[in-house]
Design a protein around this motif. Structure first.
Motif, PDB file in Angstrom:
ATOM      1  N   GLU A  65      54.175  17.940  -2.504  1.00 35.37           N
ATOM      2  CA  GLU A  65      53.786  19.345  -2.640  1.00 35.37           C
ATOM      3  C   GLU A  65      54.851  20.102  -3.443  1.00 35.37           C
ATOM      4  O   GLU A  65      54.530  20.886  -4.332  1.00 35.37           O
ATOM      5  CB  GLU A  65      53.606  19.986  -1.258  1.00 35.37           C
ATOM      6  CG  GLU A  65      53.095  21.413  -1.326  1.00 35.37           C
ATOM      7  CD  GLU A  65      52.840  22.003   0.048  1.00 35.37           C
ATOM      8  OE1 GLU A  65      52.302  23.118   0.090  1.00 35.37           O
ATOM      9  OE2 GLU A  65      53.191  21.372   1.077  1.00 35.37           O
ATOM     10  N   ARG A  66      56.128  19.841  -3.154  1.00 36.61           N
ATOM     11  CA  ARG A  66      57.206  20.480  -3.922  1.00 36.61           C
ATOM     12  C   ARG A  66      57.142  20.072  -5.394  1.00 36.61           C
ATOM     13  O   ARG A  66      57.325  20.893  -6.281  1.00 36.61           O
ATOM     14  CB  ARG A  66      58.574  20.129  -3.319  1.00 36.61           C
ATOM     15  CG  ARG A  66      58.898  20.929  -2.065  1.00 36.61           C
ATOM     16  CD  ARG A  66      60.340  20.752  -1.646  1.00 36.61           C
ATOM     17  NE  ARG A  66      60.688  19.381  -1.289  1.00 36.61           N
ATOM     18  CZ  ARG A  66      60.506  18.840  -0.091  1.00 36.61           C
ATOM     19  NH1 ARG A  66      59.985  19.563   0.875  1.00 36.61           N
ATOM     20  NH2 ARG A  66      60.854  17.587   0.145  1.00 36.61           N
ATOM     21  N   ALA A 106      52.380  29.999  -7.249  1.00 29.83           N
ATOM     22  CA  ALA A 106      52.157  28.595  -7.613  1.00 29.83           C
ATOM     23  C   ALA A 106      50.670  28.249  -7.609  1.00 29.83           C
ATOM     24  O   ALA A 106      50.172  27.590  -8.531  1.00 29.83           O
ATOM     25  CB  ALA A 106      52.926  27.671  -6.653  1.00 29.83           C
ATOM     26  N   LEU A 107      49.949  28.717  -6.601  1.00 28.31           N
ATOM     27  CA  LEU A 107      48.510  28.429  -6.540  1.00 28.31           C
ATOM     28  C   LEU A 107      47.747  29.166  -7.637  1.00 28.31           C
ATOM     29  O   LEU A 107      46.765  28.640  -8.173  1.00 28.31           O
ATOM     30  CB  LEU A 107      47.956  28.760  -5.154  1.00 28.31           C
ATOM     31  CG  LEU A 107      48.460  27.853  -4.031  1.00 28.31           C
ATOM     32  CD1 LEU A 107      47.924  28.309  -2.685  1.00 28.31           C
ATOM     33  CD2 LEU A 107      48.108  26.398  -4.302  1.00 28.31           C
ATOM     34  N   TYR A 128      54.374  22.036  -7.096  1.00 29.13           N
ATOM     35  CA  TYR A 128      54.791  23.406  -7.419  1.00 29.13           C
ATOM     36  C   TYR A 128      55.759  23.418  -8.604  1.00 29.13           C
ATOM     37  O   TYR A 128      55.692  24.286  -9.459  1.00 29.13           O
ATOM     38  CB  TYR A 128      55.427  24.084  -6.205  1.00 29.13           C
ATOM     39  CG  TYR A 128      54.438  24.359  -5.089  1.00 29.13           C
ATOM     40  CD1 TYR A 128      53.092  24.554  -5.349  1.00 29.13           C
ATOM     41  CD2 TYR A 128      54.856  24.428  -3.773  1.00 29.13           C
ATOM     42  CE1 TYR A 128      52.186  24.805  -4.328  1.00 29.13           C
ATOM     43  CE2 TYR A 128      53.958  24.684  -2.750  1.00 29.13           C
ATOM     44  CZ  TYR A 128      52.626  24.869  -3.035  1.00 29.13           C
ATOM     45  OH  TYR A 128      51.737  25.127  -2.035  1.00 29.13           O
ATOM     46  N   LYS A 167      54.275  30.718  -2.915  1.00 24.45           N
ATOM     47  CA  LYS A 167      53.095  29.857  -2.850  1.00 24.45           C
ATOM     48  C   LYS A 167      51.919  30.496  -3.582  1.00 24.45           C
ATOM     49  O   LYS A 167      51.177  29.802  -4.285  1.00 24.45           O
ATOM     50  CB  LYS A 167      52.728  29.580  -1.390  1.00 24.45           C
ATOM     51  CG  LYS A 167      51.574  28.619  -1.239  1.00 24.45           C
ATOM     52  CD  LYS A 167      51.319  28.297   0.214  1.00 24.45           C
ATOM     53  CE  LYS A 167      50.164  27.317   0.355  1.00 24.45           C
ATOM     54  NZ  LYS A 167      49.903  26.990   1.756  1.00 24.45           N
ATOM     55  N   HIS A 168      51.740  31.800  -3.433  1.00 22.69           N
ATOM     56  CA  HIS A 168      50.623  32.481  -4.108  1.00 22.69           C
ATOM     57  C   HIS A 168      50.770  32.381  -5.629  1.00 22.69           C
ATOM     58  O   HIS A 168      49.784  32.133  -6.337  1.00 22.69           O
ATOM     59  CB  HIS A 168      50.531  33.945  -3.659  1.00 22.69           C
ATOM     60  CG  HIS A 168      49.273  34.613  -4.101  1.00 22.69           C
ATOM     61  ND1 HIS A 168      48.031  34.240  -3.643  1.00 22.69           N
ATOM     62  CD2 HIS A 168      49.067  35.602  -4.990  1.00 22.69           C
ATOM     63  CE1 HIS A 168      47.106  34.984  -4.219  1.00 22.69           C
ATOM     64  NE2 HIS A 168      47.713  35.829  -5.049  1.00 22.69           N
ATOM     65  N   TRP A 206      58.267  32.851   0.985  1.00 25.00           N
ATOM     66  CA  TRP A 206      57.354  31.722   0.875  1.00 25.00           C
ATOM     67  C   TRP A 206      55.951  32.137   0.457  1.00 25.00           C
ATOM     68  O   TRP A 206      55.344  31.505  -0.413  1.00 25.00           O
ATOM     69  CB  TRP A 206      57.312  30.952   2.190  1.00 25.00           C
ATOM     70  CG  TRP A 206      56.201  29.949   2.249  1.00 25.00           C
ATOM     71  CD1 TRP A 206      55.151  29.942   3.108  1.00 25.00           C
ATOM     72  CD2 TRP A 206      56.018  28.805   1.407  1.00 25.00           C
ATOM     73  NE1 TRP A 206      54.326  28.870   2.853  1.00 25.00           N
ATOM     74  CE2 TRP A 206      54.848  28.159   1.801  1.00 25.00           C
ATOM     75  CE3 TRP A 206      56.737  28.273   0.339  1.00 25.00           C
ATOM     76  CZ2 TRP A 206      54.364  27.002   1.196  1.00 25.00           C
ATOM     77  CZ3 TRP A 206      56.255  27.125  -0.282  1.00 25.00           C
ATOM     78  CH2 TRP A 206      55.092  26.501   0.156  1.00 25.00           C
ATOM     79  N   SER A 207      55.387  33.181   1.061  1.00 25.46           N
ATOM     80  CA  SER A 207      53.999  33.540   0.762  1.00 25.46           C
ATOM     81  C   SER A 207      53.829  33.945  -0.702  1.00 25.46           C
ATOM     82  O   SER A 207      52.842  33.575  -1.340  1.00 25.46           O
ATOM     83  CB  SER A 207      53.489  34.640   1.694  1.00 25.46           C
ATOM     84  OG  SER A 207      54.216  35.832   1.505  1.00 25.46           O
TER      85      SER A 207
END
Length: 171
Positions: free
Chosen positions: A70-71, A98-99, A74, A95-96, A91-92
């Motif tokens: 997963e890392r 990256a997605l 990203y 992650k947002h 983090w949020s």
């Protein structure tokens, strides 16, 4: 006459710019470059496998991403921006971003924008089946309320069928 193709640079998006609020309260714009072709192919493979699992309702198995994978995903998606974004945000938001980049790489800028604007809420990207049914019911109820109802019996009784009339006559 053969068709003339324009240079790819004329219409492809080579980067994505995302404004992200940092942990220090400052909004910074991160410019994410399109990944190398090899990384793009790996991202496609990973997302296809994930989509199949979601569609089938399968539980994650040994083929799903480990934490290290997963890392790596990203890092592939964010490229040179990865380390700065990781250091600057929570983090949020990381992650947002990256997605969002993943949707850009695997689909297009418009899809990425819809995901970005949703704040990560899948129901805001594509309403689920229950929401669509609810919306459909509301539309049907609205339409029914504006139509004229057929006139029923004014006596409060049901219309007599020949069968009911015979049964009533026997009594």
């Amino acid at each position: 006459m053969a068709a003339v193709f324009e240079a790819l640079d004329d219409f492809l998006d080579d980067f994505l710019e995302l404004p992200v609020l940092g942990t220090d309260g400052t909004v910074r714009t991160y410019r994410i470059a399109s990944p190398p072709a090899e990384d793009g192919l790996r991202v496609e493979k990973i997302t296809r496998a994930a989509a199949r699992m979601l569609q089938d309702g399968s539980e994650p198995d040994a083929e799903s991403l480990s934490d290290a994978e997963e890392r790596d995903l990203y890092r592939m998606l964010l490229g040179d921006v990865h380390d700065r974004l990781l250091a600057d945000t929570d983090w949020s938001r990381f992650k947002h971003a990256a997605l969002t980049a993943m949707f850009w790489v695997t689909a297009d800028r418009d899809t990425a924008h819809k995901f970005w604007a949703s704040g990560g809420d899948p129901s805001r990207v594509a309403p689920n089946r229950a929401a669509r049914r609810q919306q459909s019911r509301a539309s049907s109820a609205s339409a029914a309320a504006t139509t004229t109802r057929s006139r029923g019996s004014t006596s409060g009784t049901r219309a007599e069928s020949p069968r009911n009339a015979k049964a009533a006559a026997r009594k």
